[in-house]
Design a protein around this motif. Structure first.
Motif, PDB file in Angstrom:
ATOM      1  N   MET A   1       0.809  -1.213   0.000  1.00 51.25           N
ATOM      2  CA  MET A   1       0.000   0.000   0.000  1.00 51.25           C
ATOM      3  C   MET A   1       0.846   1.269   0.000  1.00 51.25           C
ATOM      4  N   THR A   2       2.110   1.163   0.403  1.00 47.22           N
ATOM      5  CA  THR A   2       2.945   2.365   0.448  1.00 47.22           C
ATOM      6  C   THR A   2       3.845   2.509  -0.778  1.00 47.22           C
ATOM      7  N   ASN A   3       3.799   1.532  -1.673  1.00 47.17           N
ATOM      8  CA  ASN A   3       4.676   1.573  -2.848  1.00 47.17           C
ATOM      9  C   ASN A   3       4.190   2.580  -3.884  1.00 47.17           C
ATOM     10  N   LYS A   4       5.125   2.921  -4.782  1.00 49.87           N
ATOM     11  CA  LYS A   4       4.784   3.684  -5.993  1.00 49.87           C
ATOM     12  C   LYS A   4       5.218   2.852  -7.189  1.00 49.87           C
ATOM     13  N   LYS A   5       4.335   2.654  -8.125  1.00 53.35           N
ATOM     14  CA  LYS A   5       4.648   1.890  -9.326  1.00 53.35           C
ATOM     15  C   LYS A   5       3.963   2.537 -10.516  1.00 53.35           C
ATOM     16  N   SER A   6       4.363   2.118 -11.712  1.00 53.09           N
ATOM     17  CA  SER A   6       3.737   2.635 -12.928  1.00 53.09           C
ATOM     18  C   SER A   6       3.400   1.505 -13.880  1.00 53.09           C
ATOM     19  N   LEU A   7       2.252   1.625 -14.525  1.00 53.17           N
ATOM     20  CA  LEU A   7       1.860   0.706 -15.592  1.00 53.17           C
ATOM     21  C   LEU A   7       2.122   1.407 -16.927  1.00 53.17           C
ATOM     22  N   LYS A   8       2.578   0.609 -17.900  1.00 46.53           N
ATOM     23  CA  LYS A   8       2.904   1.177 -19.207  1.00 46.53           C
ATOM     24  C   LYS A   8       2.063   0.537 -20.300  1.00 46.53           C
ATOM     25  N   CYS A   9       1.648   1.341 -21.251  1.00 46.21           N
ATOM     26  CA  CYS A   9       0.905   0.859 -22.409  1.00 46.21           C
ATOM     27  C   CYS A   9       1.516   1.475 -23.658  1.00 46.21           C
ATOM     28  N   GLU A  10       1.648   0.656 -24.703  1.00 46.33           N
ATOM     29  CA  GLU A  10       2.160   1.153 -25.980  1.00 46.33           C
ATOM     30  C   GLU A  10       1.298   0.596 -27.102  1.00 46.33           C
ATOM     31  N   GLN A  11       0.916   1.461 -28.036  1.00 45.73           N
ATOM     32  CA  GLN A  11       0.138   0.978 -29.176  1.00 45.73           C
ATOM     33  C   GLN A  11       0.922   1.200 -30.474  1.00 45.73           C
ATOM     34  N   HIS A  12       0.820   0.180 -31.341  1.00 43.18           N
ATOM     35  CA  HIS A  12       1.576   0.163 -32.604  1.00 43.18           C
ATOM     36  C   HIS A  12       0.625   0.266 -33.794  1.00 43.18           C
TER      37      HIS A  12
END
Lengths: 109, 115
Positions: B15-26
């Motif tokens: 609950m204290t973490n920081k993360k990122s999700l990534k999306c890429e479209q081609h």
């Protein structure tokens, strides 16, 4: 608010026909989409209806009645690979898709 | 393979973490979307970007922060999440033709678990 209803589960036999109904009440209407989603995978586009009537695409057909707020997806000649979740979605405006909870179809041999 | 990729495919965070999700479209599309899919619930639209400009924001808590640096990439930055945020996060893209038939193509999603 948006209200889109479809049955939770359906079971059918290989080679049979299944019809998945979708009723909707939305503040706007700019077309209705059906997507297929296999477990753990991306939803994939099946069909789009904006005018009343039936659209046929191979084994899959989709029907729309705007006056009744009703659509169905018809799957013919069922195959085992058709076991998946089928999502009904209404476009409200230019971008927003409002989805139903999905219908899980199980095809038995 | 729909032409939309997402990383990571699975993520477990505290609950204290920081993360990122990534999306890429081609696909050469101009609009990109973030959706949340919880078990037995409908997909919920979170954010929409058209040509890197946010055009929809559906009352999403501020612990979710989107970023769209260009029309091919979309991020979802996560911080101080709650266990109820555990879900499948789906990215989608569309041509953005301004018509109802503009079809959204989805990536495979990131399965997020918040402990």
């Amino acid at each position: 608010g948006q209200n889109i209803d479809q049955p939770t589960e359906m079971t059918a036999t290989e080679g049979a026909i299944v019809q998945i109904n979708c009723t909707y009440q939305t503040s706007g209407f700019n077309g209705l989409f059906w997507y297929q989603q296999h477990a753990g995978e991306a939803p994939t586009f099946l069909s789009y209806n904006v005018l009343d009537g039936l659209e046929e695409k191979g084994r899959f057909s989709s029907f729309l009645s705007r006056s009744k707020g009703y659509s169905y997806l018809l799957l013919k000649e069922l195959q085992m690979k058709d076991s998946a979740s089928y999502l009904c979605a209404v476009k409200d405006g230019d971008y927003k898709l409002s989805f139903g909870a999905g219908t899980t179809v199980t095809v038995r041999a | 393979e729909t032409g939309v990729t997402q990383t990571p495919r699975h993520l477990v965070m505290g609950m204290t973490n920081k993360k990122s999700l990534k999306c890429e479209q081609h696909l050469g599309h101009n609009a990109m979307y973030w959706y949340k899919q919880s078990a037995k619930k409908p997909l919920e639209l979170m954010f929409v970007y058209s040509l890197e400009e946010r055009v929809e924001n559906n009352s999403v808590p501020s612990r979710f922060s989107p970023e769209c640096p260009n029309s091919s990439h979309l991020f979802l930055h996560l911080h101080t999440l709650q266990p109820e945020d555990s879900a499948l996060y789906l990215c989608a893209s569309s041509q953005d033709r301004g018509t109802g038939s503009d079809t959204q193509y989805f990536g495979p999603g990131t399965r997020l678990t918040v402990l």
